[in-house]
Design an enzyme around this catalytic site. Structure first.
Site, short mmCIF file in Angstrom:
data_model
loop_
_atom_site.label_atom_id
_atom_site.label_comp_id
_atom_site.label_asym_id
_atom_site.label_seq_id
_atom_site.Cartn_x
_atom_site.Cartn_y
_atom_site.Cartn_z
CG ASP A 182 -8.38 -9.38 -12.47
OD1 ASP A 182 -8.49 -10.40 -13.16
OD2 ASP A 182 -7.88 -9.38 -11.34
CG ASN B 133 -0.36 -7.08 -2.52
OD1 ASN B 133 -1.25 -7.89 -2.79
ND2 ASN B 133 -0.07 -6.05 -3.30
CG HIS C 37 -3.70 -8.49 -5.16
ND1 HIS C 37 -2.55 -8.10 -5.81
CD2 HIS C 37 -4.01 -9.70 -5.67
CE1 HIS C 37 -2.20 -9.04 -6.67
NE2 HIS C 37 -3.07 -10.02 -6.60
CD GLU D 111 -2.05 -4.47 -6.12
OE1 GLU D 111 -2.12 -5.34 -5.22
OE2 GLU D 111 -1.28 -4.56 -7.08
C1 F6R Z 1 -6.38 -12.68 -11.18
C2 F6R Z 1 -6.57 -12.03 -9.89
C3 F6R Z 1 -5.48 -11.95 -8.89
C4 F6R Z 1 -4.81 -13.30 -8.63
C5 F6R Z 1 -3.69 -13.14 -7.61
C6 F6R Z 1 -2.97 -14.46 -7.37
O1 F6R Z 1 -7.55 -12.64 -11.95
O2 F6R Z 1 -7.63 -11.56 -9.66
O3 F6R Z 1 -6.01 -11.46 -7.67
O4 F6R Z 1 -5.76 -14.21 -8.16
O5 F6R Z 1 -2.76 -12.20 -8.06
O6 F6R Z 1 -2.31 -14.83 -8.53
P1 F6R Z 1 -1.67 -16.28 -8.66
O7 F6R Z 1 -2.77 -17.24 -8.59
O8 F6R Z 1 -1.01 -16.26 -10.02
O9 F6R Z 1 -0.70 -16.42 -7.55
#
Ligand code: F6R
Length: 242
Positions: free
Chosen positions: A67, A136, A138, A143
Site C-alpha cells: 500500500d 480492526n 485490516h 478496512e
Molecule cells: C502496512 C499495512 C497495514 C499494517 C497494519 C499494522 O503496509 O499494510 O495493514 O500492517 O496497519 O500496522 P502496525 O504493524 O504498525 O501495527
C-alpha cells in the site's frame, strides 16, 4: 493456518526474517510482497543483518509493497517508499528498479490497479507475502466492509486506522486515503506470513483465526488460503483458545 507464538519481537524478527532470507536463498529471484508499519521492522532488521553477514543477497529479488498513502509526495518522510528505503531497501543490495509501489497520487486508480496487477503477474506472482494486521482486522488497507475487495483500489481509512497511524505524522495531518492491494490480490500470493504483536492486536488475531470468514474482519479471508503462517507474541495470542 499455522500459528507460531514466540516470546518477543526479537524472536519474531529472527523467525520471520529467517523465512524471507531462506526463501531468497532457495530462489534468488524471488518475488516478495512487503508491508510497512511497526510489525515487519524486526524481520527487516534480521534480513539486513543476514545481508551484512554475507548470508544472503537481494540483488535478484523483486518486491511489491501492499500500500501507499494518497496525497503525499513520494519523497515525503511518511510515504511508504521512504519507510521502505529507511527500514530495508537502503541497507541491502536490492536494486531500486525492482522495488514496486502503488502510486498513491494516481489520477486514474483503475489504471493504476491494473498496472500493478499485470506487473505482479508478469513477474510470476508473489512467492512470499508479509502482512501485519490492523486493530480492526485490516490487511493492507482493506478496512472492515460489506464485501471482500479484489484488486488494488483507493481505500478510505477508518478512524481506528487513522488513530493508530497518525502518531507517525508530526508535520502534516495523516492522509485519509491510501491505494492498497485488495484482499483478492493478497490471497494470490503463494505463501503468506502475518506478524502481530502486542495486546492491542489480540481481538483482531482471535477474529482472524477463530471467527467466521467475513469482510467485517478482512484478515479472516486468510483462512481460505492454503499456506499461511501467523507469527504472534504472547500478548497478541492471549485471547486464542488454548
Ligand atoms: C502496512 C499495512 C497495514 C499494517 C497494519 C499494522 O503496509 O499494510 O495493514 O500492517 O496497519 O500496522 P502496525 O504493524 O504498525 O501495527
Amino acid at each position: 493456518m499455522k500459528v507460531i507464538v514466540l516470546q518477543d519481537e526479537a524472536a519474531i524478527g529472527q523467525a520471520v526474517g529467517g523465512l524471507f532470507c531462506e526463501a531468497v536463498r532457495q530462489k534468488p529471484d524471488a518475488v516478495l510482497g512487503l508491508a510497512t508499519g511497526a510489525s515487519p521492522i524486526p524481520a527487516y532488521q534480521h534480513m539486513i543483518s543476514q545481508y551484512k553477514a554475507g548470508e544472503v543477497s537481494f540483488r535478484g529479488v523483486t518486491t511489491f509493497n501492499l500500500d501507499e498513502y494518497c496525497g503525499l509526495p513520494e519523497e515525503h518522510p511518511n510515504s511508504y517508499r521512504s519507510f521502505m528505503r529507511a527500514e530495508l531497501f537502503g541497507q541491502i543490495d536490492i536494486l531500486p528498479e525492482n522495488t514496486h509501489f502503488l502510486d498513491g497520487n494516481t489520477a486514474d486508480e483503475r489504471a493504476e490497479s491494473e498496472r500493478f496487477r499485470a506487473l505482479i503477474e508478469q513477474c510470476g506472482g508473489i512467492d512470499l507475502q508479509l502482512l501485519g494486521i490492523g486493530r480492526n482486522g485490516h490487511i493492507g488497507f482493506n478496512e472492515p466492509a460489506e464485501a471482500f475487495t479484489q484488486e488494488a483500489f483507493k481505500a478510505a481509512l477508518t478512524p481506528s486506522t487513522i488513530a493508530a497511524n497518525s502518531v507517525y505524522f508530526t508535520d502534516i495531518p495523516m492522509p485519509e486515503y491510501a491505494m492498497t492491494m485488495g484482499v483478492g490480490s493478497i490471497l494470490r500470493a503463494k505463501k503468506i506470513v502475518l506478524v502481530a504483536t502486542g495486546s492491542a492486536k489480540a481481538d483482531a488475531v482471535k477474529a482472524m483465526l477463530e471467527g467466521e470468514i467475513t469482510p467485517r474482519c478482512p484478515a479472516s479471508a486468510l483462512q481460505g488460503h492454503a499456506d499461511v503462517t501467523v507469527c504472534l507474541d504472547t500478548a497478541a495470542a492471549a485471547l486464542l483458545q488454548k
